[in-house]
Design an enzyme around this catalytic site. Structure first.
Site, short mmCIF file in Angstrom:
data_model
loop_
_atom_site.label_atom_id
_atom_site.label_comp_id
_atom_site.label_asym_id
_atom_site.label_seq_id
_atom_site.Cartn_x
_atom_site.Cartn_y
_atom_site.Cartn_z
N SER A 1 1.46 55.12 -12.24
CA SER A 1 1.33 55.28 -10.78
C SER A 1 2.15 54.32 -9.92
O SER A 1 2.27 54.54 -8.72
CB SER A 1 -0.15 55.17 -10.38
N SER B 1 0.38 57.78 -8.35
CA SER B 1 -0.50 57.81 -7.21
C SER B 1 -0.11 56.82 -6.11
O SER B 1 -0.56 56.98 -4.98
CB SER B 1 -1.93 57.54 -7.65
N LYS C 1 -1.44 49.23 -1.27
CA LYS C 1 -2.07 50.51 -1.60
C LYS C 1 -3.55 50.47 -1.20
O LYS C 1 -4.20 49.43 -1.36
CB LYS C 1 -1.92 50.76 -3.11
#
Lengths: 487, 91
Positions: free
Chosen positions: A174, A150, A75
């Protein structure tokens, strides 16, 4: 057998070279990423260099570890030295870290092959994957739908076979919610199980880095590699050295599984999700577990509590972005340094980030702090106490990961708090510092994956992954995707 | 009801500008978020002991170690001069 073990075996037997494997993934990314937008940066050169190093090790007859040569993604809020780390914000669009996050150092030492940095909601604020300054990631099951967020790009990269595993981050769900929307497995570790050094902070008392992969075995292997103490993160538990892989296949007969009454009775959770959860209960009973109902009333207030605490911490953490030392700097002739900083921040941050910073600043202001922030801290403690009581009655708790399956992109909501309620099943574990793994437990009538969480007491990753593995083996919810690499 | 003046004050504390064309949207959003959090402010928390939420961090010895070089520290700034960050002079 998990995908990591499968690749490890192929590499060791020299059925495929690490370069060939990496090239397969890079080609698939080139073909599929324009439609799915899992990656915001592809690190082809770095990946091939790492792959060649593994091939040399294999050629010289050296033993390679299980994660050696396995292509993966990270990420884009986890620092990677020399590789831009943007948090998918205009504020950091050109930022290149000069140091590595501890998790990436550990995986690099294990021979990981980084394919690129994964798309995400700006500064990890969002639950759809749409709040990225580069554009939204798409759900591999239906590209008109959101990936979740996210860690949307991470989930998509795994679901669409554009990475074997990924590292995401979970502040309020997330890792787990996009894992649920994209039909993969995602672990939010206990607070303090994994070092946060090098993670761009959103809410420091809630943030945790966690692995995402297509099987429980893979998540377990990655977790064991990244967990454990780190002198660079004082909140990281120095005595915790988990070996979850070793106990994955243990018998779960006689274990007690709790279900949360406040979710079972909740009308915000869709009938399809409830029906999958009921089936999951039967599966656990068939596996020899005893299922009981537990009460956690504070869970109903957990999203507003989370909203106050996470925004307060975000307003403080994101104060560091001044446009002077790093990050976006506004152009023009300014009257003062204050004006330069305000202009840089106003132009560099997206709307959701500004909204949360302002909310956090407001609840921390002197006239409101005792009503909002202080009380939110107390309610967080009350929630933790209720979980402790529940764990005196059961070994693990199961709950839906999200109230619905993935929904359409560009959903118009007049009230930002409507989207915050998407996290209604997940924020409780961040507030109580507990570990939780999300894994597929069914499909909707439209063929969309539905996820279930298995929540454990602090530092019980071995048990929740053991329960998850047994559930995975007893069911058939892991689907192969038409996208990406076919192994 | 949150006023425009309050939004400007919160923005100032947050080191942000709210442009005129964004004002109403930020004002209504803030109102909705504060309304959402109202159940926190309304809660009776007098009997909840929060002392045990504080846990002590392990301490380390204060030793001089390696750190970023000047070049590394300046690597991500748009404006530097003679090894320093360039800022706007106040006044």
């Amino acid at each position: 057998m998990g995908r990591i073990e499968q690749i490890h075996s192929l590499l060791c037997k020299k059925d495929i070279s690490c370069r060939e494997l990496t090239e397969e993934y890079l080609n698939a990314i080139q073909r599929d990423n324009p439609e799915l937008f899992a990656y915001v940066t592809v690190t082809a050169q770095e990946a091939l260099t790492a792959a060649d190093k593994i091939d040399r090790q294999i050629a010289q007859g050296g033993d390679i570890g299980m994660l050696s040569g396995v292509p993966m993604s990270i990420k884009d809020n986890i620092s990677t030295r020399g590789i831009r780390t943007t948090c998918c914000s205009k504020m950091l669009a050109d930022y290149t870290p000069v140091y590595d996050a501890s998790v990436w150092s550990k995986l690099k030492n294990s021979g990981a092959v980084l394919l690129g940095k994964a798309n995400m909601d700006e500064f990890a604020m969002g639950s759809t994957g749409e709040n990225s300054c580069f554009g939204a990631s798409s759900n591999p099951y239906n590209t008109a739908l959101v990936s979740g967020g996210s860690s949307g790009g991470s989930a998509v990269s795994v679901s669409a076979n554009l990475a074997v595993y990924s590292l995401g981050t979970d502040t309020g769900g997330s890792v787990r919610q996009p894992a649920s929307f994209c039909g993969v497995v995602g672990l939010k570790p206990t607070y303090g199980a994994v070092s946060r050094y090098g993670l761009v902070a959103f809410a420091s008392s809630l943030d945790q880095i966690g692995p995402m992969a297509s099987t429980v075995e893979d998540v377990s292997l990655v977790f064991d590699s990244i967990a454990g103490g780190d002198v660079l993160d004082s909140t990281c538990n120095r005595d915790y050295k988990p070996d979850t892989y070793k106990t994955l296949k243990d018998d779960i007969k006689g274990r007690t599984v709790g279900i949360i009454r406040q979710f079972a009775d909740n009308n915000s959770i869709s009938p399809e999700v409830k029906s999958s959860m009921n089936e999951a209960v039967k599966t656990f009973e068939d596996l020899g577990a005893k299922v009981i109902m537990v009460d956690i009333p504070e869970i109903l207030r957990s999203v507003p509590v989370y909203c106050v605490i996470s925004c307060a911490e975000a307003s403080s953490n994101l104060a560091r972005f001044d446009g002077i030392r790093y990050g976006y700097r506004a152009q023009g002739d300014f009257m003062s340094i204050h004006q330069l900083i305000c202009k840089s921040r106003s132009e560099g941050f997206g709307k959701e980030v500004k909204r949360r910073i302002m909310m956090g600043t407001n609840v921390l202001s002197s006239d409101k702090c005792s009503f909002y922030y202080d009380k939110a801290r107390a309610l967080r403690q009350a929630l933790s106490n209720e979980f402790s009581r529940a764990f005196s009655q059961c070994d693990v708790i199961i709950a839906p990961t999200a109230p619905t399956p993935a929904f359409v992109k560009n959903r118009v909501v007049a009230d930002p708090t409507v989207l915050y309620m998407e996290d209604m099943c997940t924020v409780c574990t961040n507030l109580a510092s507990l570990p939780a793994v999300s894994l597929p437990c069914g499909y909707s009538a439209q063929g969309l994956p539905i996820g279930m969480q298995i929540i454990g007491d602090k530092f019980s990753e071995s048990l929740i992954l053991n329960m998850a593995y047994k559930f995975q083996q007893a069911t058939d919810f892991m689907r192969t995707s038409d996208w990406g690499v076919k192994l | 009801m949150i006023t425009r003046e309050e939004i400007n004050n919160i923005a100032l504390l947050s080191k942000l500008f709210v442009a005129e064309n964004e004002m109403e949207s930020f004002r209504t959003d803030m109102e909705q978020m504060m309304q959402f959090a109202q159940c926190v402010a309304d809660a009776d928390t007098a009997n909840i002991n929060t002392d045990d939420t504080a846990s002590s961090s392990p301490m380390r010895q204060d030793k001089i170690g390696t750190s970023l070089t000047v070049q590394e520290a300046l690597a991500n700034t748009d404006a530097s001069c003679d090894g320093y960050f360039v800022v706007k002079k106040n006044g």
